[in-house]
Design a protein around this motif. Sequence first.
Motif, PDB file in Angstrom:
ATOM      1  N   TYR A 132       0.594  -1.267   0.188  1.00  0.00           N
ATOM      2  CA  TYR A 132      -0.377   0.135  -0.239  1.00  0.00           C
ATOM      3  C   TYR A 132       0.566   0.988   0.010  1.00  0.00           C
ATOM      4  O   TYR A 132       1.943   1.129   0.207  1.00  0.00           O
ATOM      5  N   LYS A 133       0.926   2.283  -0.568  1.00  0.00           N
ATOM      6  CA  LYS A 133       1.055   3.555  -0.658  1.00  0.00           C
ATOM      7  C   LYS A 133       1.765   3.870   1.360  1.00  0.00           C
ATOM      8  O   LYS A 133       2.487   4.858   0.799  1.00  0.00           O
ATOM      9  N   ASN A 134       0.979   3.705   1.691  1.00  0.00           N
ATOM     10  CA  ASN A 134       1.191   4.054   3.294  1.00  0.00           C
ATOM     11  C   ASN A 134       3.028   3.414   3.430  1.00  0.00           C
ATOM     12  O   ASN A 134       3.264   2.987   5.092  1.00  0.00           O
ATOM     13  N   GLY A 135       3.695   2.298   2.860  1.00  0.00           N
ATOM     14  CA  GLY A 135       4.188   1.335   2.780  1.00  0.00           C
ATOM     15  C   GLY A 135       3.743   0.001   3.839  1.00  0.00           C
ATOM     16  O   GLY A 135       4.398  -0.935   3.509  1.00  0.00           O
ATOM     17  N   GLU A 136       2.719   0.042   3.762  1.00  0.00           N
ATOM     18  CA  GLU A 136       2.384  -1.561   4.262  1.00  0.00           C
ATOM     19  C   GLU A 136       3.042  -2.778   3.676  1.00  0.00           C
ATOM     20  O   GLU A 136       2.718  -2.087   2.269  1.00  0.00           O
ATOM     21  N   GLN A 137       3.284  -3.971   3.761  1.00  0.00           N
ATOM     22  CA  GLN A 137       3.351  -4.907   3.030  1.00  0.00           C
ATOM     23  C   GLN A 137       2.499  -6.156   4.087  1.00  0.00           C
ATOM     24  O   GLN A 137       2.719  -6.236   4.850  1.00  0.00           O
ATOM     25  N   VAL A 138       1.478  -6.574   2.561  1.00  0.00           N
ATOM     26  CA  VAL A 138       1.450  -8.384   2.812  1.00  0.00           C
ATOM     27  C   VAL A 138       2.104  -9.107   2.061  1.00  0.00           C
ATOM     28  O   VAL A 138       1.938  -9.228   1.207  1.00  0.00           O
ATOM     29  N   ILE A 139       2.056 -10.290   2.775  1.00  0.00           N
ATOM     30  CA  ILE A 139       3.310 -11.549   2.140  1.00  0.00           C
ATOM     31  C   ILE A 139       2.412 -13.203   2.010  1.00  0.00           C
ATOM     32  O   ILE A 139       2.195 -13.274   3.552  1.00  0.00           O
ATOM     33  N   GLY A 140       2.355 -13.242   1.113  1.00  0.00           N
ATOM     34  CA  GLY A 140       1.711 -14.527   1.090  1.00  0.00           C
ATOM     35  C   GLY A 140       0.318 -14.873   0.356  1.00  0.00           C
ATOM     36  O   GLY A 140      -1.074 -13.528   0.543  1.00  0.00           O
ATOM     37  N   GLU A 141      -0.166 -15.575  -0.716  1.00  0.00           N
ATOM     38  CA  GLU A 141      -1.171 -15.547  -0.739  1.00  0.00           C
ATOM     39  C   GLU A 141      -2.763 -15.650  -0.522  1.00  0.00           C
ATOM     40  O   GLU A 141      -3.433 -14.822  -0.533  1.00  0.00           O
ATOM     41  N   CYS A 142      -2.710 -16.569   0.510  1.00  0.00           N
ATOM     42  CA  CYS A 142      -3.687 -16.653   1.783  1.00  0.00           C
ATOM     43  C   CYS A 142      -4.214 -15.613   2.219  1.00  0.00           C
ATOM     44  O   CYS A 142      -5.052 -14.701   2.460  1.00  0.00           O
TER      45      CYS A 142
END
Length: 296
Positions: A132-142
């Motif tokens: 996201y633009k705020n720098g948040e990252q989410v890793i993994g398909e699920c």
Amino acid sequence: MKIVCLGGGHGLAQVLSAIRPLCSDLTAIVATTDNGGSTGRLRASQECVALGDIRRCCLQLTDKQSLIHSIFEHRFDGGELDGHSLGNLTLLGLMQLTDSPTEAVAWFNAMLGNAETILPMSDSATDLVASYKNGEQVIGECEIDALTELPDNIGLSKAVPAAKGAVDAIMKADLILMGPGSIISSVMPPLLVKEISTAIKETAACRIFIENIAQENSVAGSLQGETIIDWMQEKLGYQFCDLSISPQAIEEIVVHCDELNQGQSTQHNIEQLSHVFSQLLKLPLSTKVNSTYTIN
């Protein structure tokens, strides 16, 4: 005709079954970023590519009534192997013997007696990443599928090379089919591999995206119709298809086949797809176009 199919999950397996009788040279390039279920457990413990969709595609090309199909689909019950399929464990063993997922899949496919080529998108493990633009990252398909808001960017946790033979197959193809399936977790992963994306952009093949009949049960479920393609192309950074086949087009085509109208389903089935492809291949397919055209 040389046909290449890209994707993952159940969608790619169904497409392979449907298109198989209609071509003499078929290659599948399978997404390998799945991190759920028993496949995810194997990935975590062995640091390998996802094996579940590869197994599913290979077994889809065998007789479902055969003993070998039943054997490799068998899942263990209880103990350390609980939930693991024999097919996945066989692929893992072959990978350790060959030190190459591509070679392991070729051996497994040969054991099944399949003439078609099944390739992982890469021999190196990587994960899907949403940011996201705020720098948040989410890793993994699920984890990404469980999001409630569409991410601003989709990428891979690390750049990986395409599996041997994948680029050559795309460049020599007459037709490339992508989907159906989850657009983020099934369709996009192979298209995020740099060598594959370059080949998709440069190939002279007609590139067709097959839309889902049922709405996605994931964060991508809010996207509809042409918005799906626009969103995907924005995130990928290039035009990945020349034509898209809408659910309406599929319904219009199959309505002419009486036996398929008995008990309409909300999901794709092999008979429907096979009929659609047989009609589609009768048309003169041009090569590149300047914008995506939707058949609806």
